[in-house]
Design a protein around this motif. Structure first.
Motif, mmCIF file in Angstrom:
data_model
loop_
_atom_site.group_PDB
_atom_site.id
_atom_site.type_symbol
_atom_site.label_atom_id
_atom_site.label_comp_id
_atom_site.label_asym_id
_atom_site.label_seq_id
_atom_site.Cartn_x
_atom_site.Cartn_y
_atom_site.Cartn_z
ATOM 1 N N ASP A 1 0.825 -1.213 0.000
ATOM 2 C CA ASP A 1 0.000 0.000 0.000
ATOM 3 C C ASP A 1 0.855 1.258 0.000
ATOM 4 O O ASP A 1 0.643 2.185 0.780
ATOM 5 N N ILE A 2 1.825 1.289 -0.906
ATOM 6 C CA ILE A 2 2.710 2.454 -0.975
ATOM 7 C C ILE A 2 1.909 3.740 -1.166
ATOM 8 O O ILE A 2 2.206 4.773 -0.563
ATOM 9 N N ASP A 3 0.865 3.681 -1.983
ATOM 10 C CA ASP A 3 0.095 4.883 -2.285
ATOM 11 C C ASP A 3 -0.651 5.423 -1.057
ATOM 12 O O ASP A 3 -1.119 6.560 -1.076
ATOM 13 N N GLU A 4 -0.796 4.594 -0.007
ATOM 14 C CA GLU A 4 -1.523 5.029 1.184
ATOM 15 C C GLU A 4 -0.604 5.637 2.241
ATOM 16 O O GLU A 4 -1.083 6.145 3.256
ATOM 17 N N VAL A 5 0.695 5.547 2.041
ATOM 18 C CA VAL A 5 1.631 6.067 3.033
ATOM 19 C C VAL A 5 1.405 7.562 3.228
ATOM 20 O O VAL A 5 1.306 8.322 2.266
ATOM 21 N N GLY A 6 1.343 7.960 4.483
ATOM 22 C CA GLY A 6 1.165 9.365 4.803
ATOM 23 C C GLY A 6 -0.284 9.795 4.928
ATOM 24 O O GLY A 6 -0.588 10.820 5.519
ATOM 25 N N ILE A 7 -1.180 9.009 4.318
ATOM 26 C CA ILE A 7 -2.614 9.315 4.433
ATOM 27 C C ILE A 7 -3.125 8.764 5.755
ATOM 28 O O ILE A 7 -3.679 9.486 6.574
ATOM 29 N N THR A 8 -2.920 7.447 5.976
ATOM 30 C CA THR A 8 -3.121 6.919 7.320
ATOM 31 C C THR A 8 -1.820 7.157 8.067
ATOM 32 O O THR A 8 -0.743 7.130 7.486
ATOM 33 N N THR A 9 -1.917 7.384 9.362
ATOM 34 C CA THR A 9 -0.747 7.874 10.094
ATOM 35 C C THR A 9 -0.155 6.845 11.042
ATOM 36 O O THR A 9 0.553 7.200 11.971
ATOM 37 N N ARG A 10 -0.415 5.550 10.813
ATOM 38 C CA ARG A 10 0.192 4.526 11.676
ATOM 39 C C ARG A 10 0.806 3.379 10.881
ATOM 40 O O ARG A 10 1.040 2.317 11.402
ATOM 41 N N HIS A 11 1.040 3.604 9.572
ATOM 42 C CA HIS A 11 1.668 2.575 8.743
ATOM 43 C C HIS A 11 2.939 3.125 8.112
ATOM 44 O O HIS A 11 2.965 4.241 7.603
ATOM 45 N N ASN A 12 3.990 2.321 8.161
ATOM 46 C CA ASN A 12 5.247 2.648 7.497
ATOM 47 C C ASN A 12 5.596 1.545 6.498
ATOM 48 O O ASN A 12 5.214 0.401 6.689
ATOM 49 N N THR A 13 6.336 1.903 5.443
ATOM 50 C CA THR A 13 6.826 0.851 4.559
ATOM 51 C C THR A 13 7.964 0.091 5.230
ATOM 52 O O THR A 13 8.075 -1.124 5.093
ATOM 53 N N PHE A 14 8.837 0.794 5.963
ATOM 54 C CA PHE A 14 9.862 0.129 6.764
ATOM 55 C C PHE A 14 9.442 0.189 8.222
ATOM 56 O O PHE A 14 8.969 1.229 8.699
#
Length: 900
Positions: free
Chosen positions: A70-83
């Motif tokens: 969900d790379i495109d969702e990064v920064g929109i929800t505030t509790r998920h990181n790619t790393f």
């Protein structure tokens, strides 16, 4: 509490409880199901699957993880990181539910002074599986959590498996209540934005069957041993203990955001921090993307990933380009990647010191990709301009979803830049069409990922051999070994015997045949018996890094399980393979001597007589450098250096200066290959010559780019090198004979001939141009009026390129500049591949433009009739097609457009 301290407290807590600390594995593991390590338990999968025997009963680790679905969702929800960092504790048949729950609770709620996190027990809500009465009783009666704060949930939420047949079991998740300002009351079942999961305790007690969805598989029965696998999200705990609203504002990401704000001049935090992202300020999202993707990119490059067009390289390229794009949209005008990546390395290196050691390489790769993407943005802008012009020419106001998708997918042009530029041009974009095409692409990728999950499907047939222990490899000391057939596998199933013509896999208790790994391809050879059975070995692969799988064809006799056999390596093949592999080490050493220590290995392949070596380097090798590398390699061959191999500890090997392939997952004991003492010392599990002179001559045959910041050299060794040089000598002798000069004068003679040829071509081009001008002058005399406009058009002599046509069109326009006139010129040229090109040019006088006739519009309308495309300005435009039969039709179309 700082994140590095949170990490250390976790490890210390479990080490005190008798766990062995296991360092984080590389993000890149040899697993057919995974692009990157995406969970803390992944490095322990061989133990849980029964492929290997764990060397400890209980372990703890903080594992580097990357999830990119969900790379495109990064920064929109505030509790998920790619790393993210997943802290875990593991038990292999040692302790179970009671201890796992107690360990987690005491760390979370223990006082800070005593090494705990100091979280109030009232803030924690455990969940358990629907029928897990035992876990609920432990939480309620032994830990003391009130019954109303323990919730039961179904398989989708509280039952874990790896997604493939194998171990599984119920789990107990621990949630933290962030308070009423984050959502409604009622525990995790009511609102997982208010109640955030921080730890998952998996009670691995059953074996699952085949199936796809999280709850669509059969539970086959209990495992022989009950295991524990837990995972605590370091970033989420840091968010809570540091009192910030989201994971992007913790101490390991916020400094990157602060730097981005400094270099862009924009402010972070101007918008709503609502965790659902429904009203998040667009700038805040871009800042979070920069912070998250910068850190992930640094970690991936550090573990050996390089930007590319597929697989892991594509993911890294996409992350880096999203950083560049976000910085650009925030207002950055100068390059920023070096500063961002440097800040990420500073922040992460206290826990991962290898990042600081690799700083120059990591920064170089990231900056190189930023430079490359800047060129892509420039090219994409041109392509967008063409798409926008075509849209307007067709009297439409919306750029098609297909055009937007092509810009995004083929040229790497971001959709939000397409939207921004479309708005500036007064156009819209078919976002629904674009989204649909993106969804189709994601569905294809998902289907491909599902198909890849067959990686462990066949493990069951080999389980007995994995449990038995590793195959004894004898190939370092001998080429022929006595062995016993432990098993035969054909078409995915065990068979007792096989007859001539059968293709199958043979498992032996011991073997001299090398299994493909470390860039060296597998040995070929035979497996025979005294009774006349002969099997031809075509390939050898490893399963679980421990069991050798011999791919064979039965040539003679019948082979049966239990047979005593002789396994033999093709001696000629092995000799060539050792030459190639040792030659690779020589070339690597020579590269580092010429280019410096930054020329580290990025991949290799060696087979008999040939080697290919990829290395980190931003620019092509010069002719002088190539000669130096070749000379140093051959000098080492002539020196006849002895080749020594020995085993030692990983730390000891590195302290001696042994080179490791960065990103490779090495064990505690490693094999070192030393050639000529300090000349070459590398960690390597391959086969090698006994002395460097056995490599034979080394001849470089090519050097090229294979990605951003990575070059490749190829070379022949031994007899293949001799044969190559022999052919080159024969070629040179043939040229010398044809040119009637000595061999040493061939280069100068060829240069003279090339110069004469170029001069002749220039003269021919001048003759063509003169003939074209003469023909063009006649076009003015035969020009036809179309209404009040003069049409000067026709086909000029063949061989004129676009530049020649443009020059003549401009000249003709000057001759009729006093009236409304349109000049349309065509020519036909040889494309060099058996086809033709049809360049054309259109020019208009000022009076014609005042009448509304524009050269660019005429070119766009007529180009399709010639099988091509084109464009330009109102006064001068040009294009190119492939169909010369359309010239008359194109002139007729221009006539029609002028009249209209």
């Amino acid at each position: 509490m700082q994140t590095h301290d949170i990490r250390k407290r976790f490890l210390d807590h479990f080490i005190k409880a008798g766990h062995t600390e296991v360092p984080s594995a590389s993000l890149l593991l040899d697993d057919p199901n995974l692009l990157f390590v995406n969970a803390g338990m992944v490095p322990f999968k061989p133990y849980f699957l029964g492929e290997q025997t764990p060397p400890f009963d209980r372990a703890t680790s903080v594992q580097k993880c990357v999830r990119t679905l969900d790379i495109d969702e990064v920064g929109i929800t505030t509790r998920h990181n790619t790393f993210f960092q997943m802290a875990g504790n593991f038990s292999f048949g040692d302790y179970f539910k009671r201890e796992a729950i107690t360990f987690a609770w005491t760390l979370l709620t223990g006082s800070v002074e005593n090494g705990g996190y100091g979280i109030s027990p009232d803030k924690l809500w455990p969940t358990v599986y629907l029928d897990d009465d035992e876990a609920e009783a432990i939480w309620r009666d032994e830990i003391g959590v009130p019954a109303q704060r323990i919730q039961r949930r179904g398989m989708k939420d509280n039952y874990w498996s790896m997604g493939v047949p194998g171990p599984c079991g119920p789990c107990s998740e621990i949630f933290y209540d962030r308070g009423p300002e984050y959502g409604v009351e009622g525990g995790p079942e009511a609102d997982e934005d208010r109640y955030i999961e921080i730890w998952n305790l998996v009670f691995m007690q059953n074996e699952r069957g085949a199936g796809g969805a999280k709850d669509d598989y059969e539970i086959l029965g209990p495992l022989p041993k009950k295991n524990i696998d837990t995972g605590m999200g370091i970033e989420r705990v840091a968010c809570l203990l540091q009192g910030v609203d989201n994971v992007y504002e913790t101490d390991l990401l916020k400094p990157i955001i602060d730097l981005a704000a400094e270099v862009t001049g924009r402010a972070y935090g101007a918008g709503n921090h609502d965790d659902r992202g429904s009203a998040a300020h667009e700038d805040d999202v871009k800042f979070r993307v920069i912070a998250d993707h910068t850190r992930t990119s640094a970690m991936l490059i550090g573990d050996g990933v390089l930007p590319g067009n597929d697989g892991r390289g594509y993911v890294l390229r996409r992350l880096l380009r999203r950083v560049v794009r976000s910085a650009r949209l925030l207002g950055a005008e100068e390059p920023t990647m070096g500063a961002f990546i440097g800040r990420a390395i500073d922040l992460m290196s206290p826990s991962y010191p290898e990042l600081a050691e690799q700083r120059d390489h990591i920064v170089s790769v990231a900056v190189g990709e930023e430079t490359s993407f800047s060129k892509t943005l420039a090219a994409g802008s041109k392509l967008f301009a063409d798409a926008a012009a075509a849209t307007k020419a067709a009297h439409r106001s919306t750029i098609s979803g297909s055009d937007a998708f092509t810009l995004h997918d083929t040229y790497g042009f971001p959709i939000d830049l397409t939207l921004e530029m479309a708005a500036e041009a007064g156009l819209e974009v078919d976002q629904a069409g674009f989204t649909g095409l993106m969804a189709e692409q994601k569905q294809r990728a998902k289907a491909d990922a599902t198909a890849r999950k067959t990686g462990h499907a066949d493990v069951a047939v080999y389980r007995e051999f994995l449990d038995r222990g590793p195959t004894e490899f004898t190939g370092f000391d001998e080429l022929v070994s006595e062995a016993k057939v432990l098993g035969l596998v054909a078409d995915g199933a065990r068979v007792p015997a096989a007859t001539p013509g059968t293709e199958l896999t043979v498992i032996l208790d011991r073997t001299p045949l090398y299994a493909e790994s470390g860039g060296q391809i597998a040995d070929v050879g035979t497996i025979t018996t005294g009774s006349g059975v002969r099997l031809r070995v075509t390939d050898v692969q490893k399963l679980g890094k421990s069991v050798w799988l011999h791919k064979v064809v039965v040539d003679e006799g019948e082979i049966a399980e239990g047979d005593e056999v002789l396994a033999a390596v093709d001696a000629g093949w092995r000799h060539g393979a050792t030459q190639g592999h040792s030659g690779t080490h020589m070339v690597h050493a020579a590269l580092r001597e010429v280019l410096g220590p930054g020329a580290t290995q990025a991949g290799s392949l060696n087979r008999p007589g040939y080697l290919r070596f990829d290395f980190h380097q931003g620019s092509p090798l010069t002719d002088s450098q190539k000669r130096q590398i070749e000379e140093i390699s051959n000098s080492a061959v002539e020196a006849n250096y002895p080749v020594h191999t020995f085993e030692t500890g990983l730390a000891e090997a590195k302290s001696m200066g042994a080179l490791a392939l960065f990103g490779e997952n090495y064990g505690d004991v490693v094999r070192v290959v030393e050639i000529g003492g300090p000349f070459s010392m590398e960690l390597c599990g391959g086969t090698h010559v006994a002395a460097s002179s056995q490599i034979g001559p080394v001849t470089l045959i090519g050097e090229s780019s294979v990605g951003s910041g990575v070059r490749r050299v190829e070379a022949y060794v031994g007899m293949d090198s001799f044969r190559f040089l022999s052919k080159e000598r024969a070629l040179l002798a043939g040229l010398a004979s044809s040119l009637k000069v000595p061999s040493e004068e061939v280069p100068g003679r060829v240069e003279q001939l090339v110069t004469r040829l170029r001069d002749a071509e220039k003269q021919l081009e001048k003759v063509r141009a003169d003939a074209a001008r003469s023909a063009a002058a006649g076009l003015v005399e035969t020009a036809e009026p179309v209404g009040s406009t003069l049409l000067v058009g026709g086909r000029l002599p063949d061989g004129l390129d676009a530049n020649g046509l443009r020059t003549i069109a401009t000249d003709l326009r000057g001759r009729v500049a006093d009236r409304a006139a349109v000049i349309v010129l065509f020519s036909v040229t040889d494309a060099g591949d058996g086809t033709t090109k049809v360049p054309f040019a259109v020019a208009t006088t000022a009076a014609a433009r005042d009448a509304g006739i524009k050269a660019g519009d005429l070119v766009r309308e007529t180009a399709p009739l010639l099988g091509g495309r084109g464009g330009g300005k109102p006064d001068l435009a040009q294009g190119s097609g492939t169909d010369a039969t359309g010239i008359e039709t194109a002139i007729a179309r221009v006539r029609e457009l002028i009249a209209r």
